[in-house]
Design a protein around this motif. Structure first.
Motif, PDB file in Angstrom:
ATOM      1  N   ALA A  19      31.113  -0.163-104.326  1.00 27.69           N
ATOM      2  CA  ALA A  19      30.621   0.890-103.438  1.00 27.69           C
ATOM      3  C   ALA A  19      29.138   0.722-103.097  1.00 27.69           C
ATOM      4  N   GLN A  20      28.376   0.085-103.988  1.00 27.61           N
ATOM      5  CA  GLN A  20      26.947  -0.057-103.750  1.00 27.61           C
ATOM      6  C   GLN A  20      26.620  -1.189-102.782  1.00 27.61           C
ATOM      7  N   THR A  21      27.609  -2.014-102.432  1.00 31.28           N
ATOM      8  CA  THR A  21      27.388  -3.120-101.496  1.00 31.28           C
ATOM      9  C   THR A  21      27.578  -2.636-100.072  1.00 31.28           C
ATOM     10  N   THR A  22      26.569  -2.792 -99.231  1.00 27.92           N
ATOM     11  CA  THR A  22      26.649  -2.329 -97.854  1.00 27.92           C
ATOM     12  C   THR A  22      27.445  -3.316 -97.007  1.00 27.92           C
ATOM     13  N   PRO A  23      27.959  -2.872 -95.855  1.00 24.85           N
ATOM     14  CA  PRO A  23      28.626  -3.820 -94.952  1.00 24.85           C
ATOM     15  C   PRO A  23      27.726  -4.977 -94.545  1.00 24.85           C
ATOM     16  N   GLU A  24      26.429  -4.705 -94.324  1.00 23.98           N
ATOM     17  CA  GLU A  24      25.508  -5.787 -93.966  1.00 23.98           C
ATOM     18  C   GLU A  24      25.447  -6.841 -95.068  1.00 23.98           C
ATOM     19  N   GLU A  25      25.369  -6.393 -96.302  1.00 28.06           N
ATOM     20  CA  GLU A  25      25.289  -7.326 -97.429  1.00 28.06           C
ATOM     21  C   GLU A  25      26.583  -8.124 -97.577  1.00 28.06           C
ATOM     22  N   LEU A  26      27.719  -7.455 -97.406  1.00 23.92           N
ATOM     23  CA  LEU A  26      28.991  -8.161 -97.534  1.00 23.92           C
ATOM     24  C   LEU A  26      29.168  -9.182 -96.414  1.00 23.92           C
ATOM     25  N   LEU A  27      28.755  -8.838 -95.189  1.00 22.41           N
ATOM     26  CA  LEU A  27      28.898  -9.780 -94.086  1.00 22.41           C
ATOM     27  C   LEU A  27      27.985 -10.989 -94.249  1.00 22.41           C
ATOM     28  N   LEU A  28      26.796 -10.784 -94.786  1.00 23.65           N
ATOM     29  CA  LEU A  28      25.933 -11.931 -95.062  1.00 23.65           C
ATOM     30  C   LEU A  28      26.557 -12.836 -96.122  1.00 23.65           C
ATOM     31  N   ARG A  29      27.122 -12.233 -97.140  1.00 23.25           N
ATOM     32  CA  ARG A  29      27.803 -13.028 -98.164  1.00 23.25           C
ATOM     33  C   ARG A  29      29.012 -13.734 -97.567  1.00 23.25           C
ATOM     34  N   ARG A  30      29.739 -13.039 -96.707  1.00 23.54           N
ATOM     35  CA  ARG A  30      30.908 -13.621 -96.074  1.00 23.54           C
ATOM     36  C   ARG A  30      30.523 -14.814 -95.195  1.00 23.54           C
ATOM     37  N   ALA A  31      29.390 -14.701 -94.493  1.00 23.97           N
ATOM     38  CA  ALA A  31      28.930 -15.816 -93.664  1.00 23.97           C
ATOM     39  C   ALA A  31      28.664 -17.047 -94.520  1.00 23.97           C
ATOM     40  N   ASN A  33      36.254 -10.550-104.753  1.00 20.01           N
ATOM     41  CA  ASN A  33      37.529  -9.951-105.118  1.00 20.01           C
ATOM     42  C   ASN A  33      37.847  -8.731-104.258  1.00 20.01           C
ATOM     43  N   ASN A  34      39.062  -8.739-103.662  1.00 16.79           N
ATOM     44  CA  ASN A  34      39.631  -7.593-102.955  1.00 16.79           C
ATOM     45  C   ASN A  34      38.771  -7.062-101.813  1.00 16.79           C
ATOM     46  N   TYR A  35      37.934  -7.923-101.216  1.00 20.94           N
ATOM     47  CA  TYR A  35      37.185  -7.429-100.059  1.00 20.94           C
ATOM     48  C   TYR A  35      38.144  -7.202 -98.896  1.00 20.94           C
ATOM     49  N   ALA A  36      37.754  -6.327 -97.988  1.00 22.01           N
ATOM     50  CA  ALA A  36      38.554  -6.011 -96.806  1.00 22.01           C
ATOM     51  C   ALA A  36      37.621  -5.998 -95.602  1.00 22.01           C
ATOM     52  N   ALA A  37      37.715  -7.052 -94.762  1.00 21.28           N
ATOM     53  CA  ALA A  37      36.828  -7.196 -93.599  1.00 21.28           C
ATOM     54  C   ALA A  37      35.375  -7.137 -94.055  1.00 21.28           C
ATOM     55  N   GLU A  38      34.623  -6.095 -93.665  1.00 20.56           N
ATOM     56  CA  GLU A  38      33.222  -5.997 -94.091  1.00 20.56           C
ATOM     57  C   GLU A  38      33.025  -5.024 -95.249  1.00 20.56           C
ATOM     58  N   THR A  84      44.989 -12.510 -93.958  1.00 19.96           N
ATOM     59  CA  THR A  84      45.135 -11.078 -94.242  1.00 19.96           C
ATOM     60  C   THR A  84      43.904 -10.482 -94.910  1.00 19.96           C
ATOM     61  N   ARG A  85      42.760 -11.146 -94.800  1.00 18.53           N
ATOM     62  CA  ARG A  85      41.517 -10.614 -95.385  1.00 18.53           C
ATOM     63  C   ARG A  85      40.477 -10.240 -94.348  1.00 18.53           C
ATOM     64  N   GLN A  86      40.264 -11.108 -93.382  1.00 13.21           N
ATOM     65  CA  GLN A  86      39.115 -10.975 -92.491  1.00 13.21           C
ATOM     66  C   GLN A  86      39.208  -9.766 -91.569  1.00 13.21           C
ATOM     67  N   TYR A  87      40.429  -9.352 -91.230  1.00 13.41           N
ATOM     68  CA  TYR A  87      40.601  -8.314 -90.214  1.00 13.41           C
ATOM     69  C   TYR A  87      41.201  -7.024 -90.766  1.00 13.41           C
ATOM     70  N   ARG A  88      41.471  -6.960 -92.055  1.00 18.97           N
ATOM     71  CA  ARG A  88      42.194  -5.812 -92.598  1.00 18.97           C
ATOM     72  C   ARG A  88      41.315  -4.576 -92.680  1.00 18.97           C
ATOM     73  N   SER A  89      41.951  -3.423 -92.610  1.00 16.12           N
ATOM     74  CA  SER A  89      41.277  -2.164 -92.910  1.00 16.12           C
ATOM     75  C   SER A  89      41.184  -2.012 -94.425  1.00 16.12           C
ATOM     76  N   ASP A  90      40.315  -1.126 -94.871  1.00 17.61           N
ATOM     77  CA  ASP A  90      40.094  -0.941 -96.307  1.00 17.61           C
ATOM     78  C   ASP A  90      41.383  -0.484 -96.984  1.00 17.61           C
ATOM     79  N   GLN A  91      41.553  -0.924 -98.228  1.00 17.02           N
ATOM     80  CA  GLN A  91      42.755  -0.530 -98.964  1.00 17.02           C
ATOM     81  C   GLN A  91      42.801   0.991 -99.120  1.00 17.02           C
ATOM     82  N   PRO A  92      43.970   1.605 -98.884  1.00 22.99           N
ATOM     83  CA  PRO A  92      44.073   3.060 -99.049  1.00 22.99           C
ATOM     84  C   PRO A  92      44.074   3.463-100.513  1.00 22.99           C
ATOM     85  N   ASN A  93      43.820   4.711-100.737  1.00 22.06           N
ATOM     86  CA  ASN A  93      43.911   5.315-102.081  1.00 22.06           C
ATOM     87  C   ASN A  93      42.979   4.651-103.093  1.00 22.06           C
TER      88      ASN A  93
END
Length: 529
Positions: free
Chosen positions: A264-276, A254-259, A318-327
């Motif tokens: 907050a406790q999920t690291t970019p490495e963990e999210l990218l592995l899940r994304r793969a 839900n609501n992921y943005a790129a990596e 509009t998910r894979q390349y987006r920057s993190d949601q603001p605010n």
């Protein structure tokens, strides 16, 4: 063997992922085979159960080719689909008639365990603007028959295009009743705009129940996709015409943005592995061309599909390349964080590709098939505070949105129409550079389709409906029932019909038209039909 020395050169992520982060995804990358080079496969497999439980599908047609899909899975809810760890030959036939008396093409593909015994056949050399029928054989097993079509010749002027778009089909929340009516509509194609599956764990007491806990591994994602695809109504709709598919967030998380995860406790490495894991399972289950074969946590999904000179589809991601949601990814005012010019939904490469394709378009209608609402729709904030907007949608990326609409206006892109899913409700929006200045020109029309089942039964109107319309002059229609949108496109006009379902919580729900809107070619903006 995969050339590991070349992989870091071949894979690029928006925002710049380091070699260390890339290598963290090595397990997922190494699972991708050189499947086209298989030199041996079981030619006469034996099955104790039907291996075609997930049916057939087609997609990504052009004027002379189309993708045919199936997956061998006699036990679809097992991690490997009930298949042995060996390659299997799958034969296919494509014919000009339903009785397969006039074959147009035949061949053999290899279904490998590395890709869950899925098959993606690109049949070339076909006639433009032609319907075909196809089927698969594995051993003595024969698949259901599917129907597909090619697009018209790029120089042709078709009289009509009839298609539907849909999104958001949460398995537990309701039945896929809308597809029962869609199957009667005699469509040229279907656009699915994302949230094809949902990642959350099974919960008792709902209409249906997901198998397992929240999905994380490749096996998890494969089983979840299989559970959805085994639905007979979805299964049948895939077999009736080609689909153009794209994803939103729930195909991963839900609501992921790129990596970046929403947790907050999920690291970019963990999210990218899940994304793969998620991306590989998505490719395995969708009628995509081999050019979309994922490389770890990277899969190119944005692409272009002309329907002669009548319409051109631009399928976006509009998910894979987006920057993190603001605010903090909550509704907020259009403050400096939301207006930051560095915010992006498309990423630099996709945005440049889209602009180049729009400039080259020969289509009478130019269709942006994407995920999140482009209309600048505001909601009441706290007492005495400014109105607020969704930061997960285009308002959170308002500078890029403005640039896109200015581009459409300045370059006089003919008849732009935006198709949107995501938010489990129907909308018709007149898009302006600033949607809160109704005296300024309308640039494009946005049709937002509700969910197939997500959210359970909806309502015709939501609380605050009148207030919402009063404060958002660009909103022409809003409805919160379930269903899909059926579109009929001619050189002169575009008609969108909003089909809704009275009850998705039990069998026998009725589908009926709730509203219809028309856009006249050359006159941006919709009006009730």
């Amino acid at each position: 063997m995969l050339d590991l020395q070349r992989l870091p050169e071949a894979v690029r992520f928006e925002g710049g992922v380091t070699r260390r982060l890339f290598l963290a995804c090595g397990a997922a990358l190494s699972s991708l085979p050189l499947w086209q080079r298989a030199s041996w496969a079981q030619q006469s497999p034996r099955f104790t159960r039907d291996p075609f439980t997930l049916g057939v599908a087609s997609g990504d047609p052009d004027e002379t080719s189309v993708v045919l899909w199936t997956r061998l899975a006699p036990e679809p809810l097992e991690p490997f689909g009930g298949m042995p760890a060996e390659a299997v030959e799958v034969h296919w036939e494509l014919a000009e008639d339903e009785g397969f008396q006039k074959l147009a093409a035949t061949g053999t593909e290899v279904a490998t365990p590395q890709l869950a015994h899925s098959v993606h056949v690109v049949v070339k050399g076909l006639k433009p603007d032609r319907w075909y029928w196809y089927r698969f054989h594995a051993g003595e097993a024969v698949s259901p028959v599917g129907r597909t079509r090619t697009m018209p010749d790029r120089a042709a002027q078709p009289a009509q295009l009839k298609f539907a778009f849909a999104s958001c089909q949460h398995y537990e929340s309701g039945l896929f009743t809308a597809y029962e009516q869609m199957a009667r509509d005699e469509l040229d194609l279907v656009c699915h705009l994302g949230d094809y599956i949902y990642e959350d764990g099974g919960r008792a007491g709902r209409v249906r129940q997901h198998a397992g806990e929240e999905i994380m591994t490749l096996a998890d994602y494969r089983i979840r996709h299989s559970q959805y695809r085994a639905d007979p109504l979805l299964h049948r709709m895939h077999a009736l015409c080609p689909w153009l598919v794209t994803w939103d967030d729930h195909e991963v998380d839900n609501n992921y943005a790129a990596e970046v995860s929403e947790h907050a406790q999920t690291t970019p490495e963990e999210l990218l592995l899940r994304r793969a894991n998620a991306y590989q399972a998505y490719y395995e289950m969708m009628p995509l061309r081999p050019r979309s074969l994922p490389r770890g946590p990277d899969l190119r999904l944005y692409r272009h599909a002309p329907f002669g000179r009548l319409a051109e589809f631009f399928v976006l991601d509009t998910r894979q390349y987006r920057s993190d949601q603001p605010n903090g990814d909550v509704k907020s005012p259009l403050n400096s964080a939301a207006l930051d010019p560095r915010n992006t939904l498309l990423g630099d490469a996709q945005r440049k590709w889209l602009q180049a394709q729009l400039l080259a378009s020969r289509g009478r209608w130019n269709i942006l098939a994407q995920q999140v609402m482009m209309g600048l729709v505001s909601f009441p904030g706290r007492a005495g505070e400014p109105r607020i907007y969704s930061m997960d949608q285009w308002p959170g990326y308002a500078h890029e949105r403005r640039r896109l609409l200015e581009f459409l206006a300045e370059r006089r892109v003919p008849n732009p129409v935006v198709l949107t899913g995501d938010i489990h409700s129907n909308w018709v929006n007149s898009l302006r550079i600033d949607d809160h200045q109704p005296e300024t020109p309308v640039i494009a029309t946005e049709f937002v389709g509700t969910s197939i089942s997500s959210g359970g039964n909806g309502t015709e109107k939501v609380r605050g409906h009148e207030e919402l319309l009063a404060h958002n002059p660009g909103v022409l229609f809003h409805n919160a029932e379930r269903g899909y949108v059926r579109c009929t496109v001619t050189p002169e006009c575009w008609t969108s019909e909003f089909l809704v379902v009275d009850d998705v919580t039990k069998p026998g729900g009725k589908v009926f038209p709730r509203a219809a809107f028309v856009v006249e070619a050359g006159r941006p903006g919709a009006a009730p039909a």
